[in-house]
Scaffold this motif. Structure first.
Motif, mmCIF file in Angstrom:
data_model
loop_
_atom_site.group_PDB
_atom_site.id
_atom_site.type_symbol
_atom_site.label_atom_id
_atom_site.label_comp_id
_atom_site.label_asym_id
_atom_site.label_seq_id
_atom_site.Cartn_x
_atom_site.Cartn_y
_atom_site.Cartn_z
ATOM 1 N N GLU A 59 -3.217 -8.485 -3.676
ATOM 2 C CA GLU A 59 -2.335 -9.004 -2.640
ATOM 3 C C GLU A 59 -1.928 -7.855 -1.726
ATOM 4 O OE1 GLU A 59 -0.130 -12.821 -4.801
ATOM 5 O OE2 GLU A 59 0.963 -10.921 -4.551
ATOM 6 N N ILE A 60 -2.075 -8.045 -0.430
ATOM 7 C CA ILE A 60 -1.689 -7.040 0.555
ATOM 8 C C ILE A 60 -0.431 -7.523 1.263
ATOM 9 C CG2 ILE A 60 -2.370 -5.756 2.609
ATOM 10 C CD1 ILE A 60 -3.969 -5.027 0.138
ATOM 11 N N LEU A 61 0.616 -6.726 1.175
ATOM 12 C CA LEU A 61 1.899 -7.082 1.768
ATOM 13 C C LEU A 61 2.229 -6.102 2.895
ATOM 14 C CD1 LEU A 61 1.992 -7.511 -1.531
ATOM 15 C CD2 LEU A 61 4.345 -8.170 -1.072
ATOM 16 N N GLY A 62 2.488 -6.647 4.083
ATOM 17 C CA GLY A 62 2.913 -5.822 5.201
ATOM 18 C C GLY A 62 4.414 -5.954 5.401
ATOM 19 N N LYS A 63 5.023 -4.927 5.988
ATOM 20 C CA LYS A 63 6.469 -4.978 6.185
ATOM 21 C C LYS A 63 6.872 -6.067 7.167
ATOM 22 C CE LYS A 63 7.817 -0.300 4.887
ATOM 23 N NZ LYS A 63 8.502 0.951 5.297
ATOM 24 N N THR A 64 5.981 -6.394 8.106
ATOM 25 C CA THR A 64 6.309 -7.419 9.110
ATOM 26 C C THR A 64 5.271 -8.527 9.154
ATOM 27 O OG1 THR A 64 5.161 -6.209 10.872
ATOM 28 C CG2 THR A 64 7.488 -5.690 10.525
ATOM 29 N N SER A 65 4.398 -8.603 8.151
ATOM 30 C CA SER A 65 3.334 -9.614 8.149
ATOM 31 C C SER A 65 3.310 -10.366 6.826
ATOM 32 C CB SER A 65 1.973 -8.962 8.411
ATOM 33 O OG SER A 65 1.708 -7.947 7.477
ATOM 34 N N VAL A 84 -7.847 -7.226 6.497
ATOM 35 C CA VAL A 84 -6.452 -7.666 6.475
ATOM 36 C C VAL A 84 -5.507 -6.540 6.908
ATOM 37 C CG1 VAL A 84 -6.827 -9.443 4.736
ATOM 38 C CG2 VAL A 84 -6.237 -7.123 4.005
ATOM 39 N N LEU A 85 -6.084 -5.451 7.440
ATOM 40 C CA LEU A 85 -5.270 -4.334 7.931
ATOM 41 C C LEU A 85 -5.485 -4.126 9.435
ATOM 42 C CD1 LEU A 85 -5.913 -1.674 5.109
ATOM 43 C CD2 LEU A 85 -4.238 -3.519 5.134
ATOM 44 N N THR A 91 2.715 -0.869 8.070
ATOM 45 C CA THR A 91 2.726 -0.193 6.769
ATOM 46 C C THR A 91 2.538 -1.236 5.678
ATOM 47 O OG1 THR A 91 4.159 1.590 7.552
ATOM 48 C CG2 THR A 91 4.065 1.222 5.173
ATOM 49 N N TYR A 92 1.545 -1.020 4.820
ATOM 50 C CA TYR A 92 1.152 -1.999 3.815
ATOM 51 C C TYR A 92 1.389 -1.473 2.395
ATOM 52 C CZ TYR A 92 -1.436 -4.052 7.731
ATOM 53 O OH TYR A 92 -1.793 -4.597 8.949
ATOM 54 N N THR A 93 1.566 -2.440 1.481
ATOM 55 C CA THR A 93 1.609 -2.167 0.054
ATOM 56 C C THR A 93 0.657 -3.142 -0.633
ATOM 57 O OG1 THR A 93 3.920 -1.486 0.189
ATOM 58 C CG2 THR A 93 3.065 -1.979 -1.988
ATOM 59 N N ALA A 94 -0.032 -2.678 -1.658
ATOM 60 C CA ALA A 94 -0.940 -3.542 -2.418
ATOM 61 C C ALA A 94 -0.353 -3.840 -3.785
ATOM 62 C CB ALA A 94 -2.300 -2.883 -2.566
ATOM 63 N N HIS A 95 -0.428 -5.120 -4.186
ATOM 64 C CA HIS A 95 -0.118 -5.530 -5.548
ATOM 65 C C HIS A 95 -1.442 -5.868 -6.229
ATOM 66 C CE1 HIS A 95 4.338 -6.836 -4.739
ATOM 67 N NE2 HIS A 95 4.100 -5.572 -4.453
ATOM 68 N N ILE A 96 -1.735 -5.225 -7.345
ATOM 69 C CA ILE A 96 -2.941 -5.522 -8.117
ATOM 70 C C ILE A 96 -2.512 -6.392 -9.289
ATOM 71 C CG2 ILE A 96 -4.981 -4.575 -9.224
ATOM 72 C CD1 ILE A 96 -4.606 -3.633 -6.359
ATOM 73 N N TYR A 112 1.639 -7.164 -12.612
ATOM 74 C CA TYR A 112 0.934 -6.496 -11.520
ATOM 75 C C TYR A 112 1.416 -5.057 -11.381
ATOM 76 C CZ TYR A 112 5.171 -7.451 -8.767
ATOM 77 O OH TYR A 112 6.464 -7.505 -8.319
ATOM 78 N N ALA A 113 0.588 -4.262 -10.704
ATOM 79 C CA ALA A 113 0.936 -2.875 -10.392
ATOM 80 C C ALA A 113 1.049 -2.746 -8.881
ATOM 81 C CB ALA A 113 -0.130 -1.926 -10.929
ATOM 82 N N VAL A 114 1.863 -1.808 -8.432
ATOM 83 C CA VAL A 114 2.144 -1.648 -7.013
ATOM 84 C C VAL A 114 1.581 -0.314 -6.530
ATOM 85 C CG1 VAL A 114 3.952 -1.574 -5.241
ATOM 86 C CG2 VAL A 114 4.248 -2.992 -7.289
ATOM 87 N N SER A 115 0.897 -0.347 -5.405
ATOM 88 C CA SER A 115 0.336 0.874 -4.826
ATOM 89 C C SER A 115 1.392 1.623 -4.024
ATOM 90 C CB SER A 115 -0.824 0.521 -3.896
ATOM 91 O OG SER A 115 -0.322 -0.049 -2.682
ATOM 92 N N GLU A 116 1.039 2.820 -3.604
ATOM 93 C CA GLU A 116 1.850 3.528 -2.628
ATOM 94 C C GLU A 116 1.677 2.868 -1.257
ATOM 95 O OE1 GLU A 116 0.724 7.602 -2.641
ATOM 96 O OE2 GLU A 116 1.653 8.028 -4.583
ATOM 97 N N GLU A 117 2.583 3.140 -0.350
ATOM 98 C CA GLU A 117 2.478 2.581 0.997
ATOM 99 C C GLU A 117 1.313 3.224 1.745
ATOM 100 O OE1 GLU A 117 6.275 3.148 2.832
ATOM 101 O OE2 GLU A 117 7.101 1.280 1.986
ATOM 102 N N PHE A 118 0.744 2.434 2.662
ATOM 103 C CA PHE A 118 -0.401 2.918 3.436
ATOM 104 C C PHE A 118 -0.289 2.425 4.871
ATOM 105 C CE2 PHE A 118 -4.755 2.295 5.069
ATOM 106 C CZ PHE A 118 -5.212 3.605 4.997
ATOM 107 N N THR A 119 -0.358 3.362 5.823
ATOM 108 C CA THR A 119 -0.345 3.032 7.248
ATOM 109 C C THR A 119 -1.653 3.517 7.853
ATOM 110 O OG1 THR A 119 2.058 3.379 7.296
ATOM 111 C CG2 THR A 119 0.921 3.263 9.414
ATOM 112 N N PRO A 120 -2.573 2.622 8.194
ATOM 113 C CA PRO A 120 -3.900 3.038 8.662
ATOM 114 C C PRO A 120 -3.870 4.015 9.828
ATOM 115 C CG PRO A 120 -3.880 0.687 8.215
ATOM 116 C CD PRO A 120 -2.464 1.155 8.090
ATOM 117 N N TYR A 121 -3.001 3.796 10.795
ATOM 118 C CA TYR A 121 -2.975 4.658 11.985
ATOM 119 C C TYR A 121 -2.651 6.099 11.613
ATOM 120 C CZ TYR A 121 -2.105 5.995 16.859
ATOM 121 O OH TYR A 121 -2.153 6.592 18.101
#
Length: 283
Positions: A59-65, A84-85, A91-96, A112-121
């Protein structure tokens, strides 16, 4: 009355299924070592361990999406989440999620486990620029290169380059040095070309990399291949002083033989003639 009884039975059945689901997978392993790997905005999510008897859903979770699911019930330990990015400044977070094959997973939230935040730009790595052409004429070295492409497209279907996304936040740096030398110089540009003043009697080697000056981390991109010019190249340019030394040694040996060999032959000839003039023993 019958509807009330039926409704009560349905609630009891749902509660029973929930409890069975909880008892069925109380200790499902969760993902560890979750990492984001992104080059030119193509982004792969990776984790461990390999599942046995269960599956993963991302699951990909965005702060505003909205939350988006990828790689549903996969047995793999990586997932391409590029599509999906698309909002690259989000800024996104992944739930595995660790899930079983049973439909009872729907009755409770799986572990589930939570990833670190990731901002592609800010975090995608700039890939290698492609050098299209280079020439060295006199004291001018000209280099033309191309921006790396991203997986994202324009409405007409053509691929966007990293310049289309970063725009004025992108620049390139070229490192160059005289062939057979270790001293480097550099130049920067925001265009697709470099024009450098060089020593017309020397050949030069160079490579290019993209740079995002506004970043605190991952500022420098991957380095292009190293290329060298070949203007007025001779054997010493190719192989260096070693060849000169070898040639000098060979020349010395040849000259020495040319002087010494006739002397040796002359001495042998005189010695032979002297022996022939000596009287025979007993005569």
């Amino acid at each position: 009355m019958l509807r009330a009884v039926a409704g009560g039975r349905a609630l009891l059945l749902s509660a029973l299924l929930c409890r069975l689901a909880a008892a069925d997978n109380p200790e499902l392993p969760t993902a560890v070592n979750i990492t984001w790997s992104s080059i030119n905005f193509k982004t792969i999510l990776r984790w461990q361990p390999k599942p046995s008897g269960y599956f993963y859903t991302v699951e990909i979770l965005g702060k505003t999406s909205d939350t988006k699911k990828k790689c549903i019930r996969t047995e793999e330990t990586e997932c391409d989440v590029t599509d999906v990015l698309k909002n690259v400044k989000e800024t996104y977070t992944a739930h595995i999620l660790s899930v079983t094959s049973s439909r009872m997973d729907n009755f409770e939230e799986p572990p589930y486990a939570v990833s670190e935040e990731f901002t592609p730009y800010n975090q995608t790595v700039l890939g290698k620029p492609e050098i299209q052409n280079y020439t060295q004429k006199g004291s001018k070295l000209n280099v033309v290169f191309q921006d790396p492409l991203t997986p994202y497209t324009f409405p007409n279907g053509s691929f966007q380059s990293i310049r289309d996304i970063f725009q004025h936040d992108l620049e390139y740096r070229l490192y160059y040095w005289k062939d057979q030398s270790s001293g480097k110089k550099d130049a920067t540009t925001k265009s697709h070309t470099f024009e450098l003043s060089v020593d017309s009697s020397k050949n030069y080697c160079f490579y290019i990399q993209g740079i995002i000056p506004s970043r605190r981390e991952n500022r420098n991109g991957q380095e292009s291949v190293v290329l060298c010019t070949s203007v007025g190249r001779n054997i010493l340019d190719e192989y260096g002083a070693e060849v000169f030394i070898i040639i000098a040694v060979i020349a010395i040996v040849v000259i020495t033989l040319a002087i010494v060999l006739p002397v040796i032959l002359c001495k042998r000839k005189k010695a032979k003639a002297a022996r022939e003039k000596e009287p025979l023993n007993g005569v």
